[in-house]
Design an enzyme around this catalytic site. Structure first.
Site, mmCIF file in Angstrom:
data_model
loop_
_atom_site.group_PDB
_atom_site.id
_atom_site.type_symbol
_atom_site.label_atom_id
_atom_site.label_comp_id
_atom_site.label_asym_id
_atom_site.label_seq_id
_atom_site.Cartn_x
_atom_site.Cartn_y
_atom_site.Cartn_z
ATOM 1 N N GLY A 9 -5.709 -1.861 9.574
ATOM 2 C CA GLY A 9 -5.717 -1.322 8.206
ATOM 3 C C GLY A 9 -7.067 -1.545 7.552
ATOM 4 O O GLY A 9 -7.185 -1.770 6.357
ATOM 5 N N LEU A 11 -9.466 0.406 6.806
ATOM 6 C CA LEU A 11 -10.007 1.419 5.890
ATOM 7 C C LEU A 11 -9.374 1.357 4.510
ATOM 8 O O LEU A 11 -9.730 2.129 3.620
ATOM 9 C CB LEU A 11 -9.813 2.838 6.476
ATOM 10 C CG LEU A 11 -10.634 3.138 7.734
ATOM 11 C CD1 LEU A 11 -10.359 4.559 8.223
ATOM 12 C CD2 LEU A 11 -12.124 2.950 7.480
ATOM 13 N N GLY A 12 -8.475 0.414 4.303
ATOM 14 C CA GLY A 12 -7.827 0.290 2.993
ATOM 15 C C GLY A 12 -8.731 -0.374 1.972
ATOM 16 O O GLY A 12 -9.859 -0.771 2.279
ATOM 17 N N GLN A 13 -8.194 -0.519 0.734
ATOM 18 C CA GLN A 13 -9.010 -1.084 -0.357
ATOM 19 C C GLN A 13 -9.490 -2.495 -0.005
ATOM 20 O O GLN A 13 -10.658 -2.830 -0.166
ATOM 21 C CB GLN A 13 -8.158 -1.143 -1.646
ATOM 22 C CG GLN A 13 -8.914 -1.642 -2.849
ATOM 23 C CD GLN A 13 -7.998 -2.022 -4.018
ATOM 24 O OE1 GLN A 13 -6.811 -2.277 -3.837
ATOM 25 N NE2 GLN A 13 -8.584 -2.099 -5.193
ATOM 26 N N ASP A 35 -7.885 1.247 12.318
ATOM 27 C CA ASP A 35 -7.044 1.933 11.331
ATOM 28 C C ASP A 35 -6.409 3.138 12.018
ATOM 29 O O ASP A 35 -6.868 3.572 13.081
ATOM 30 C CB ASP A 35 -7.896 2.392 10.116
ATOM 31 C CG ASP A 35 -7.054 2.593 8.857
ATOM 32 O OD1 ASP A 35 -7.111 1.741 7.954
ATOM 33 O OD2 ASP A 35 -6.310 3.603 8.810
ATOM 34 N N ARG A 37 -6.427 5.970 10.708
ATOM 35 C CA ARG A 37 -7.299 7.109 10.360
ATOM 36 C C ARG A 37 -8.673 6.915 11.006
ATOM 37 O O ARG A 37 -9.082 5.786 11.263
ATOM 38 C CB ARG A 37 -7.501 7.162 8.831
ATOM 39 C CG ARG A 37 -6.245 7.487 8.050
ATOM 40 C CD ARG A 37 -6.511 7.384 6.549
ATOM 41 N NE ARG A 37 -6.613 5.987 6.096
ATOM 42 C CZ ARG A 37 -7.384 5.620 5.064
ATOM 43 N NH1 ARG A 37 -8.165 6.480 4.460
ATOM 44 N NH2 ARG A 37 -7.411 4.351 4.661
ATOM 45 N N ASP A 52 -2.567 2.599 15.466
ATOM 46 C CA ASP A 52 -1.383 2.822 14.627
ATOM 47 C C ASP A 52 -0.569 1.533 14.686
ATOM 48 O O ASP A 52 -0.098 1.141 15.761
ATOM 49 C CB ASP A 52 -0.571 4.010 15.175
ATOM 50 C CG ASP A 52 0.713 4.253 14.361
ATOM 51 O OD1 ASP A 52 1.340 5.315 14.554
ATOM 52 O OD2 ASP A 52 1.077 3.372 13.548
ATOM 53 N N TYR A 142 8.322 -1.575 -1.810
ATOM 54 C CA TYR A 142 7.113 -2.354 -1.474
ATOM 55 C C TYR A 142 7.377 -3.844 -1.702
ATOM 56 O O TYR A 142 7.137 -4.674 -0.820
ATOM 57 C CB TYR A 142 5.961 -1.878 -2.353
ATOM 58 C CG TYR A 142 4.686 -2.652 -2.259
ATOM 59 C CD1 TYR A 142 4.234 -3.405 -3.333
ATOM 60 C CD2 TYR A 142 3.907 -2.611 -1.107
ATOM 61 C CE1 TYR A 142 3.031 -4.101 -3.268
ATOM 62 C CE2 TYR A 142 2.705 -3.304 -1.038
ATOM 63 C CZ TYR A 142 2.273 -4.041 -2.132
ATOM 64 O OH TYR A 142 1.088 -4.730 -2.067
ATOM 65 N N LYS A 146 7.713 -6.938 0.952
ATOM 66 C CA LYS A 146 6.851 -8.127 0.868
ATOM 67 C C LYS A 146 7.709 -9.402 0.873
ATOM 68 O O LYS A 146 7.377 -10.390 1.527
ATOM 69 C CB LYS A 146 5.959 -8.074 -0.373
ATOM 70 C CG LYS A 146 4.860 -7.004 -0.300
ATOM 71 C CD LYS A 146 3.955 -7.211 0.911
ATOM 72 C CE LYS A 146 2.840 -6.197 0.994
ATOM 73 N NZ LYS A 146 2.035 -6.356 2.241
HETATM 74 C C1 VAH Z 1 0.136 -2.172 -5.940
HETATM 75 N N1 VAH Z 1 -2.156 -2.919 -5.673
HETATM 76 O O1 VAH Z 1 -0.182 -1.792 -7.063
HETATM 77 C C2 VAH Z 1 -0.784 -3.192 -5.249
HETATM 78 C C3 VAH Z 1 -0.460 -4.611 -5.614
HETATM 79 C C4 VAH Z 1 0.316 -6.254 -7.349
HETATM 80 C C5 VAH Z 1 0.062 -4.809 -7.006
HETATM 81 O O2 VAH Z 1 0.345 -5.218 -4.672
HETATM 82 O O3 VAH Z 1 1.124 -1.771 -5.359
#
Ligand code: VAH
Length: 318
Positions: A9, A11-13, A35, A37, A52, A142, A146
């Site tokens: 990952g 290429l992510g932020q 990545d 991509r 992947d 999400y 987590k």
């Molecule tokens: C999001 N940048 O906005 C992430 C982060 C706490 C937020 O985990 O989903």
């Protein structure tokens, strides 16, 4: 023993900045960026592979090819995008982590890093100075992924001795890459609009308080955690980590101190509800006590650094 680090990952932020810092420390050839991509240009100073995270055979192939002994597994779908594609988000976020943990066990990977998030908290969590151990009732896919991921990390540590380490990041802001699909993305987008001299329409309410962190702090904290002696890493689910908290109106005022002509209006969307389910501020005393975490950037310092760098690199189209 030479560290041979695979970043999944990349290429992510976060990944884009972590690879640069890891290569500065361990040498470009020892940090394999990967990545799903194909990168336009990034990471040409070292190995880059298409991986992947949902393909365990491909991960093993790269681990064997480069004799990898550390894995930073960053690939995930963030909060806002995850609500649009719940099953895709769950599968990507969970199955990819389980792939990496199982490979770490089978290939004797020395250390694994996996990012959690304050999204693992929910509406029932104490909102101020959220403790390390507390009620966790996330109501986004999400956040659920987590929370579950933290449980799996601790399980693999306790049952198989896998040295997996994790941080519950707040919202992250940096100038090098745009975030993708998060609720806190506004704190990056706002700077690009400000630098272009354009009004910014914010998708959160002016008083939406959220824990945030400058990318420099997040990258340094991640590497410091990974370099800490194993005995000092007492939390094997994920550490609370914090730097500052601010609202959209507070960051707008900080920008106006530098760019007086900057204007903002507010048009909250579905992400306001997500933001309301997360804490306002985080108690990160465990990270500070166990392995010496300390932040360096507050809102003013972040604002100055973001604007100074974006005025050089140029704003991106957000
Ligand atoms: C999001 N940048 O906005 C992430 C982060 C706490 C937020 O985990 O989903």
């Amino acid at each position: 023993m030479t560290e041979r680090i695979l970043v999944i990952g990349a290429l992510g932020q976060l990944g884009s900045e972590l690879v640069v810092s890891l290569r500065d420390i361990f040498g470009s050839d020892n940090v394999i960026a990967s990545d799903v991509r194909t990168p336009e240009s990034s990471f040409s100073d070292g190995p880059m592979e298409i991986v992947d995270a949902l393909n365990p055979e491909r991960i093993v192939q790269v681990v064997d090819q480069y004799k990898v002994n550390q894995i930073y597994h960053l690939a995930a779908m963030l909060s806002a995008k995850g609500e649009a594609k719940p099953m895709l988000a769950w599968n990507l976020n969970m199955q990819s982590l389980l792939n990496v943990l199982q490979i770490a066990k089978e290939k004797q990977i020395q250390k694994v890093y996996w990012p959690s998030s304050i999204a693992c908290f929910g509406p029932g969590t104490p909102v101020e100075n959220t403790p390390q151990h507390t009620i966790m009732d996330p109501n986004t896919v999400y956040g659920i992924s987590k929370l579950a991921g933290e449980r799996w990390c601790e399980y693999y540590f306790n049952k198989y001795g896998i040295d997996v380490r994790s941080l519950r990041y707040p919202g992250l802001a940096g100038y090098k890459t745009l975030p993708g699909g998060g609720t806190t993305d506004y704190a990056v987008d706002i700077f690009h609009y400000a630098i272009r001299g354009e009004n910014y329409e914010c998708f959160l309410q002016p008083d939406a308080m959220l824990p945030m962190m400058y990318m420099d702090d997040a990258v340094r904290g991640t590497i410091e955690l990974m370099q800490a002696p194993a005995a000092s890493v007492k939390i094997r689910s994920s550490y609370n980590i914090a730097a500052m908290s601010f609202t959209p109106s507070q960051i707008a005022e900080a920008i106006k101190l530098e760019l007086p002509a900057f204007t903002i209006n507010y048009k909250p969307d579905f992400r306001q509800k997500i933001a309301e389910s997360w804490p306002d501020s985080i108690d990160d005393s465990a990270a500070r006590d166990d392995w010496g975490w300390d932040h360096r950037f507050d809102l003013e310092a972040m604002t100055k650094d973001m604007l100074a760098n974006l005025s050089i690199t140029g704003p991106q189209n957000t």
